[in-house]
Design an enzyme around this catalytic site. Structure first.
Site, PDB file in Angstrom:
ATOM      1  N   GLY A   1       0.964  -1.109   0.018  1.00 43.90           N
ATOM      2  CA  GLY A   1      -0.125  -0.051  -0.133  1.00 43.90           C
ATOM      3  C   GLY A   1       0.739   0.977   0.075  1.00 43.90           C
ATOM      4  O   GLY A   1       2.011   1.146   0.364  1.00 43.90           O
ATOM      5  N   CYS A   2       0.142   2.504  -0.244  1.00 45.06           N
ATOM      6  CA  CYS A   2       0.999   3.759  -0.651  1.00 45.06           C
ATOM      7  C   CYS A   2       1.632   4.232   0.653  1.00 45.06           C
ATOM      8  O   CYS A   2       2.677   4.348   0.986  1.00 45.06           O
ATOM      9  CB  CYS A   2       0.116   4.702  -1.241  1.00 45.06           C
ATOM     10  SG  CYS A   2      -1.467   4.926  -0.752  1.00 45.06           S
TER      11      CYS A   2
END
Lengths: 346, 346, 346, 346
Positions: D149-150
């Protein structure tokens, strides 16, 4: 003095909110009834937490018959096509109406050409077009005002002194308008998704925007000339504001000073028009949140052309502020009530 | 193949940075020498932390005599007026020069009228005007290229097919341009302070911007007609991009399809021009960070007018990308080297 | 009632403008005297075209002795260090003063440590710290109010109920604040150039910002505990607004509902504090242009921590709005005069 | 060398576009197959006019069985929940897969708790978690990579050196993240409408975001400690970028210099990690469009706390760039292929 009771039908969009913002500072009005189709049953503060502490009111479904009997003033901020039926029903009563939609702005013929069949054409002639600076007497005499489009407001106010005085070639008017995103309303779509709009500028509906015939018809009626406009709207990455840059061919030589004087004289009595000094051109940031239309201009002496720049806040002078100004005229208030909030900057 | 050694004089502005960004992907060039007057003595990575990991190099003071002997290619990204003296000295050597400033873009007469006396007018005729799409052969034959202004690039590419084919009234061309803020450079001033620019749009230097005579002169030379432009630049709240909306009067009736075909044919061989389909108009966000000029248009059949919209990234096709393209032509590289990075979106 | 005559010393910055915007809607005050060092001799409308139609007044040079005798109320919006000398001179007269600078916010010891020697330490004890929500009685009793810093306002209002009730570990408070750019003032510098700020976010002065000791000292005085804060300010690409996200360790288990009730009770009488419902966290866009501080929170039951989010408009509740509120208390006006403008949205 | 044929399933979102942008500069890969459920049948250039001139390819409906036999490399940029079924089918073939969704990032237990039942839990153990800087060997050994995930990328890279060396209290980690809007994807909704996001900042899903367990689990596995994080994401008005500001309690006294040295040593071999000098903190604008994670930090000696700031482009190092980096490792390319484009600034 007892306050007059007002309703806003279509209160959950940006225009609806700006009406609330302005009307809450209005001494003669009381906001008494709100509708919002999508949000019926919710409190206005759930839709706009901004309103918390100012207004505690449930949003009702849209139904003209349910508008309470004691409502004297009605603002309609509805999608176009929806207003007409509501107006028809309310017009039977002794109510003053400002319709912020497009349903009563155009003559029947022009309306049909650009929007399709009109639901109640017989009412069109009852409506006054709501730019007080060109049409105040008609507004005073009416019970229904068609509040103008945002782009037309900026273009018409920028051109009015020129066409009224027959100073330009009305066949060769170019209006290049730049609008913030709130003009497109509050309904989500990919076109107005943050990342699609931010850091970009584009033209859209070139020569096909419905505000073009509005500009042409209103200016033609106002001037007695047949005004033809090439209109290109643009979307730019900001919330509020319209800047219209207008290119005209002058019929005779004028200096900057002469043309500025003409504008100053033409708008001398107008509270909400401000003329910029020579070589100064307005930014939309100097009218943000306020009801002003600021105008600057420059003449190119070598070929008798002029460029006029007009700046408004599309949600105020281009929508809700104009609506309050029009309602003030309709209802007999001071024209400036609710409108004397200075611009917000930055 | 051995890489050619290149210098950038004026490396600490936005144009300088974008040159670095592009040239670092160029297989035939080696960045070997950088100057930056205000930041002399500092490492490029202190001025642009973005460069960390790519380039570890000290910035030198600006002094043409100090440019090392082994430099073969020079980019000048200097304030106008500063370039000319440097060019004069470097031109003595066997060096290819792309000057991103304004000093060699105009004929001596036009230069003097708009900028004042020229420091070395004798070199003006050595310079080729650097829009390959209209001037590739001259560039090939030159040692010095005057890289065009950002506004002129967007206007000239939007108008070139029309003026070349004598299709429009060259007396009545309106160019309304909207620029991001990076076009104003990196020097701090109140005008470009974040809060002054954000959430606003304004016109400036109407009819007085120095890019106006550049547009007129280049298009006149290109077409053999005397092209006269009404040019109004605007500042909008974004970093990069110029959109020029161009209004012209057609000499004869054309359909949208005919005009689009003409543009497609005119630019058929051009890698960096893309024509949008009918009814689609380009946003600057579709060229961001890239060397493309995207063009869309619409004809208004009722009065033989047309609107052309041209979108570029002002720092790439409007400055550094054009400079790389020009240098590729000058130095014998493939014209697309260093320029095949796709747009950044969003 | 006769209006009281007010002066703004330092009227050409963003805080000065916002004072004008608010005070123009204030029924008890008349703006009578303005200074602006850099712009002395110019009309306020040249510096802020926004003011055209509202105020037509020349800006005077800054000189305490020249403040007219009939001025009863003075706002100082000056760079810190400059206020103290002016205050010293004005304090001799029968004038109520709100100083928006930092000179009288801290105890002498703390001031000296963070700002250097104080020009008139003897006046520090005359000044009340201007957050009415924690300090109203002191303000009422004073003639001089030190208007708080913008970050401290958001942090202190977010933490006050917790520290007052001794509910948290005062050694482990984290305040992570995000500010719009107007908080940095109107002086141009590369740091606030549009392109440097736009499309980026950064932290600055971590653990070293002068607002950190202000937060600590005010909360310590207010609670009788020694409050220690880890404070990190951030700059984000918008004009107005501060969001402070505050991380605390609770001394005992609380539910979301319990903590929200505590906040609601604590601020029950406060017009300008609004508590968000459970699971709703305020955006700065819901207080834009208004004097509100909106607060939301969430308890993490697994480890007795809580996150409090507080949103203000840095120029209103964080500067000019607070100044008006403080002056209203000082001068005996209704505390809400000039402050009942609803938020601007969008 | 013959290029390997690659497919992107889910090519019409922002992540899909950024994959295209990067892969088009990759010498070892050929983009051969694209799907986009909503846009099936359209050309990629209709969905992204940016791609015109680079890629002329029809978008196919999503159907694992239809992925051509000669595809060797597959990127999945699909909504979570959708990937798993596709991965299951493709995993049967001799294909290298990078899944940019969440389906294979977590252990089965954690996945079920936060996302619900997993469609093919048996494949979870086949997946390597795709942060090469902490997990390169596992990636090399795998055929399936779960791209992180970012937010987790920014938090994990900021914390890795501290937890690996057991330097902090793992019970009291605060991660305050600020994200641009592209992280929310390209589907229109009121939350991401331009006017709702612009000129505002807000926190959301405090303590409830699905990236929180990802941060905790990955760091716990990496360090052998039980890491507990208080995570608050914020939305700020910009397109790209995540800045995570991380607050930790040090187990023992360290100076700024010592901690910076530790980070430099820890990441010495890592091309895409850059450590900022003392007192310098990265802005997201210095990594825009690039695969870098820039890290700065400050120790507060008075109480043994430290603040770490980590900046990434959420679409590059936080999504597509990491995916390319992971695929390079999987497929035996140089790890930096397709990733050596310098940041875009401004």
């Amino acid at each position: 003095m007892q306050k007059k009771r007002a309703a806003i039908l279509g209160a959950s969009g940006y225009t609806g909110y700006d009406l609330l913002r302005l009307l809450l500072t209005h001494p003669g009005l009381e906001i008494s009834y709100l509708t919002a189709e999508k949000h019926a049953g919710r409190n206005i503060c759930d839709v706009f937490p901004q309103m918390s502490g100012f207004l505690d009111m449930e949003l009702m479904p849209l139904d003209a018959a349910s508008v309470p009997d004691d409502i004297e003033l009605v603002f309609l901020a509805l999608p176009h096509g929806t207003s007409a039926a509501v107006v028809k029903e309310l017009f039977e009563r002794d109510i003053k109406i400002v319709d912020l939609g497009a349903d009563f702005r155009l003559s029947p013929g022009t309306y049909t050409k650009w929007y399709g069949e009109h639901p109640c054409p017989e009412l069109i002639e009852e409506a006054a077009y709501g730019i007080p600076e060109i049409n105040r007497d008609s507004i005073k005499a009416a019970r229904l005002v068609a509040n103008p489009g945002c782009y037309p407001t900026s273009a018409i106010l920028g051109l009015a002194p020129l066409v009224k005085n027959a100073l330009i070639d009305t066949d060769a008017v170019v209006v290049d308008s730049k609008s913030g995103v709130s003009g497109a309303g509050r309904s989500p779509s990919l076109d107005y998704h943050f990342c699609e709009v931010n850091e970009g500028v584009k033209a859209y509906k070139i020569g096909e925007h419905r505000h073009m015939p509005e500009i042409e018809e209103v200016l033609s009626n106002y001037s007695g000339q047949n005004v033809k406009v090439s209109f290109t709207p643009h979307l730019i990455p900001m919330d509020r504001g319209i800047l219209s840059t207008i290119y005209v061919k002058l019929n005779e030589a004028k200096s900057n000073g002469e043309l500025l004087s003409l504008y100053e004289k033409h708008y001398k009595e107008e509270r909400y028009i401000r003329i910029s000094p020579e070589k100064v051109y307005p930014s939309t940031s100097q009218v943000r949140g306020s009801n002003f239309c600021d105008i600057g201009l420059r003449v190119e002496p070598s070929n008798n052309t002029a460029v006029i720049v007009s700046a408004i806040d599309n949600l105020v002078k281009g929508a809700s502020g104009a609506a309050v100004q029009n309602m003030n005229i309709l209802a007999g208030f001071e024209e400036s009530e609710g409108l004397e909030i200075p611009p917000v900057f930055p």
